[in-house]
Design a protein around this motif. Structure first.
Motif, PDB file in Angstrom:
ATOM      1  N   LEU A  61      28.302  42.378  58.492  1.00  0.00           N
ATOM      2  CA  LEU A  61      27.576  41.113  58.445  1.00  0.00           C
ATOM      3  C   LEU A  61      28.488  39.990  57.950  1.00  0.00           C
ATOM      4  N   PRO A  62      28.122  38.742  58.262  1.00  0.00           N
ATOM      5  CA  PRO A  62      28.998  37.630  57.861  1.00  0.00           C
ATOM      6  C   PRO A  62      29.192  37.538  56.356  1.00  0.00           C
ATOM      7  N   ASP A  63      28.195  37.957  55.545  1.00  0.00           N
ATOM      8  CA  ASP A  63      28.340  37.816  54.102  1.00  0.00           C
ATOM      9  C   ASP A  63      29.047  39.005  53.463  1.00  0.00           C
ATOM     10  N   ASP A  64      29.589  39.931  54.294  1.00  0.00           N
ATOM     11  CA  ASP A  64      30.304  41.068  53.744  1.00  0.00           C
ATOM     12  C   ASP A  64      31.717  40.727  53.321  1.00  0.00           C
ATOM     13  N   GLY A  65      32.191  39.547  53.641  1.00  0.00           N
ATOM     14  CA  GLY A  65      33.537  39.189  53.234  1.00  0.00           C
ATOM     15  C   GLY A  65      34.246  38.442  54.341  1.00  0.00           C
ATOM     16  N   PRO A  66      35.518  38.140  54.161  1.00  0.00           N
ATOM     17  CA  PRO A  66      36.287  37.409  55.175  1.00  0.00           C
ATOM     18  C   PRO A  66      36.387  38.211  56.459  1.00  0.00           C
ATOM     19  N   THR A  67      36.428  37.509  57.576  1.00  0.00           N
ATOM     20  CA  THR A  67      36.461  38.147  58.889  1.00  0.00           C
ATOM     21  C   THR A  67      37.793  37.917  59.578  1.00  0.00           C
ATOM     22  N   ASP A  68      38.852  37.984  58.778  1.00  0.00           N
ATOM     23  CA  ASP A  68      40.180  37.832  59.330  1.00  0.00           C
ATOM     24  C   ASP A  68      40.575  39.133  60.009  1.00  0.00           C
ATOM     25  N   PRO A  69      40.891  39.141  61.316  1.00  0.00           N
ATOM     26  CA  PRO A  69      41.251  40.388  61.995  1.00  0.00           C
ATOM     27  C   PRO A  69      42.422  41.098  61.361  1.00  0.00           C
ATOM     28  N   ARG A  70      43.293  40.341  60.702  1.00  0.00           N
ATOM     29  CA  ARG A  70      44.474  40.973  60.122  1.00  0.00           C
ATOM     30  C   ARG A  70      44.128  41.819  58.900  1.00  0.00           C
ATOM     31  N   THR A  71      42.964  41.545  58.247  1.00  0.00           N
ATOM     32  CA  THR A  71      42.578  42.310  57.068  1.00  0.00           C
ATOM     33  C   THR A  71      41.664  43.467  57.408  1.00  0.00           C
ATOM     34  N   GLY A  72      41.089  43.481  58.631  1.00  0.00           N
ATOM     35  CA  GLY A  72      40.196  44.559  59.017  1.00  0.00           C
ATOM     36  C   GLY A  72      38.809  44.423  58.451  1.00  0.00           C
ATOM     37  N   GLY A  73      38.387  43.242  57.981  1.00  0.00           N
ATOM     38  CA  GLY A  73      37.024  43.036  57.500  1.00  0.00           C
ATOM     39  C   GLY A  73      36.939  43.114  55.993  1.00  0.00           C
ATOM     40  N   GLY A  74      35.923  42.425  55.430  1.00  0.00           N
ATOM     41  CA  GLY A  74      35.776  42.360  53.983  1.00  0.00           C
ATOM     42  C   GLY A  74      35.414  43.699  53.368  1.00  0.00           C
ATOM     43  N   ALA A  75      34.526  44.488  54.042  1.00  0.00           N
ATOM     44  CA  ALA A  75      34.099  45.773  53.478  1.00  0.00           C
ATOM     45  C   ALA A  75      35.264  46.733  53.345  1.00  0.00           C
ATOM     46  N   VAL A  76      36.151  46.745  54.340  1.00  0.00           N
ATOM     47  CA  VAL A  76      37.309  47.633  54.284  1.00  0.00           C
ATOM     48  C   VAL A  76      38.234  47.231  53.149  1.00  0.00           C
ATOM     49  N   SER A  77      38.417  45.913  52.985  1.00  0.00           N
ATOM     50  CA  SER A  77      39.312  45.450  51.922  1.00  0.00           C
ATOM     51  C   SER A  77      38.756  45.818  50.553  1.00  0.00           C
ATOM     52  N   ARG A  78      37.441  45.655  50.394  1.00  0.00           N
ATOM     53  CA  ARG A  78      36.848  46.004  49.102  1.00  0.00           C
ATOM     54  C   ARG A  78      36.971  47.498  48.830  1.00  0.00           C
ATOM     55  N   ARG A  79      36.807  48.307  49.869  1.00  0.00           N
ATOM     56  CA  ARG A  79      36.929  49.752  49.682  1.00  0.00           C
ATOM     57  C   ARG A  79      38.355  50.117  49.280  1.00  0.00           C
ATOM     58  N   ARG A  80      39.315  49.467  49.890  1.00  0.00           N
ATOM     59  CA  ARG A  80      40.708  49.736  49.523  1.00  0.00           C
ATOM     60  C   ARG A  80      40.984  49.304  48.090  1.00  0.00           C
ATOM     61  N   ARG A  81      40.457  48.119  47.712  1.00  0.00           N
ATOM     62  CA  ARG A  81      40.669  47.664  46.343  1.00  0.00           C
ATOM     63  C   ARG A  81      40.011  48.612  45.353  1.00  0.00           C
ATOM     64  N   GLY A  82      38.777  49.125  45.724  1.00  0.00           N
ATOM     65  CA  GLY A  82      38.109  50.075  44.837  1.00  0.00           C
ATOM     66  C   GLY A  82      38.915  51.354  44.664  1.00  0.00           C
ATOM     67  N   GLY A  83      39.500  51.874  45.769  1.00  0.00           N
ATOM     68  CA  GLY A  83      40.320  53.069  45.667  1.00  0.00           C
ATOM     69  C   GLY A  83      41.556  52.844  44.807  1.00  0.00           C
ATOM     70  N   ASP A  84      42.173  51.667  44.934  1.00  0.00           N
ATOM     71  CA  ASP A  84      43.350  51.356  44.106  1.00  0.00           C
ATOM     72  C   ASP A  84      42.972  51.285  42.631  1.00  0.00           C
ATOM     73  N   GLU A  85      41.795  50.695  42.337  1.00  0.00           N
ATOM     74  CA  GLU A  85      41.372  50.599  40.945  1.00  0.00           C
ATOM     75  C   GLU A  85      41.116  51.980  40.352  1.00  0.00           C
ATOM     76  N   GLU A  86      40.475  52.866  41.123  1.00  0.00           N
ATOM     77  CA  GLU A  86      40.233  54.224  40.621  1.00  0.00           C
ATOM     78  C   GLU A  86      41.542  54.956  40.364  1.00  0.00           C
ATOM     79  N   LEU A  87      42.535  54.761  41.249  1.00  0.00           N
ATOM     80  CA  LEU A  87      43.834  55.394  41.050  1.00  0.00           C
ATOM     81  C   LEU A  87      44.505  54.887  39.788  1.00  0.00           C
ATOM     82  N   LEU A  88      44.408  53.574  39.541  1.00  0.00           N
ATOM     83  CA  LEU A  88      45.014  53.010  38.338  1.00  0.00           C
ATOM     84  C   LEU A  88      44.331  53.543  37.077  1.00  0.00           C
ATOM     85  N   VAL A  89      42.997  53.682  37.124  1.00  0.00           N
ATOM     86  CA  VAL A  89      42.279  54.211  35.961  1.00  0.00           C
ATOM     87  C   VAL A  89      42.695  55.653  35.690  1.00  0.00           C
TER      88      VAL A  89
END
Length: 331
Positions: free
Chosen positions: A93-121
């Motif tokens: 959906l449009p409110d899921d985040g930026p829709t830049d094709p180079r980032t693959g969508g906001g939901a994917v970026s947030r999931r990647r950031r969440g995985g990185d945060e869990e790894l750091l913890v």
């Protein structure tokens, strides 16, 4: 496509109508047969159903969004440019985040950031645990005498526990070795207490694995155990609260014991013990089937005396192994 499908259906409807007209012209004024007339009527009705011009025309609905549809329409690699889909193929959906094709969508970026945060913890926790272990090791190295004291305390505690356990075993063995019962005590017992008493008497005589196994589903065996000569004893207990005045042990009880004592329990010596009396037919059946009976009088000799049961019963099977000690060794 919907449009090309409508064109094919219209052409098929036109061809069916032309076919029906040619069939009617062929017949001229000759009456048409009933089967042929029914067939032509069905064909004309089918042409009406196929013809898209028989109803209003409108634009078809949009096709369902999907990777394959997007690739067909946009002529791109939908997996290389996944927007507007997430990694599970769902529309973002449009409110899921930026829709830049180079980032693959906001939901994917947030999931990647969440995985990185869990790894750091997780890495942070590992670092903290490692530092704590290092500090503990340094303290133990500097205070090695604490480990020695703790080891001595643990050894003393274990030694005290072992001493108490051995003392309990010796006390229990002394009680078993000197165990006797009177007929009055036996008559007042519950049937389960009677089975425990027979188990204890067998242990007093020298059976090291005497076991009370009576209860529902015991298949005729209430007490089992080996004697010092290696013979396996299977005992069925029949308690009578009224003693000799109670009901006599009959043949059916012995039949059950005879059917399971040797075939099921693999007993070398199969015995029925009762504080009551045994009927004459049951005694005859026991002699025929090599079953041993301990009635009230023999039970009194066994429970009040010092002789083991295998010295009181006649015609026992040969020992399985030579005895290395007396039949009733005392501490």
């Amino acid at each position: 496509m919907v449009l090309t499908g409508q064109i094919r259906a219209w052409r098929q409807a036109v061809e069916i109508r032309a076919f029906c007209q040619a069939a009617r012209v062929r017949a001229d004024d000759v009456p048409v047969a009933t089967d042929e007339r029914d067939w032509l009527e069905w064909a004309a009705a089918h042409a009406v159903r196929l013809d898209p011009l028989q109803g209003p025309l409108c634009a078809p609905p949009d096709p369902p969004a999907g990777r394959e549809v997007l690739r067909e329409l946009a002529k791109i690699d939908a997996y290389a440019y996944p927007w507007p889909f997430d990694t599970d193929g769902r529309w973002t959906l449009p409110d899921d985040g930026p829709t830049d094709p180079r980032t693959g969508g906001g939901a994917v970026s947030r999931r990647r950031r969440g995985g990185d945060e869990e790894l750091l913890v997780a890495l942070g926790v590992l670092v903290v645990v490692g530092l704590v272990l290092v500090k503990v090791g340094q303290w133990v190295w500097a205070h090695w005498w604490v480990l020695v004291v703790l080891g001595l305390v643990a050894a003393a505690t274990l030694a005290a526990w072992c001493y108490r356990r051995l003392d309990q075993i010796r006390s229990a063995q002394l009680r078993v070795d000197g165990l006797t019962y009177s007929l009055g005590q036996i008559d007042a017992m519950h049937h389960s207490s009677f089975e425990h008493a027979i188990r204890d008497l067998l242990a007093r005589d020298g059976s090291r694995d005497a076991l009370r196994c009576g209860g529902r589903g015991d298949l005729g065996a209430d007490v089992k155990g080996h004697d010092p000569q290696g013979r396996y004893w299977v005992i069925q207990c029949k308690h009578r609260r009224n003693g000799l005045t109670g009901s006599a042990v009959g043949t059916p009880d012995l039949q059950t014991l005879n059917g399971t004592g040797r075939p099921v329990h693999k007993g070398d010596v199969v015995v029925l013990v009762t504080n009551g009396r045994v009927s004459a037919p049951a005694q005859q059946f026991a002699r025929q089937q090599r079953l041993h009976l301990v009635d009230r009088h023999l039970l009194e000799q066994w429970a009040r005396g010092r002789r083991p049961l295998w010295e009181l019963l006649p015609a026992l099977p040969a020992p399985r192994k030579p005895s290395r000690r007396g039949p009733a060794t005392r501490l």
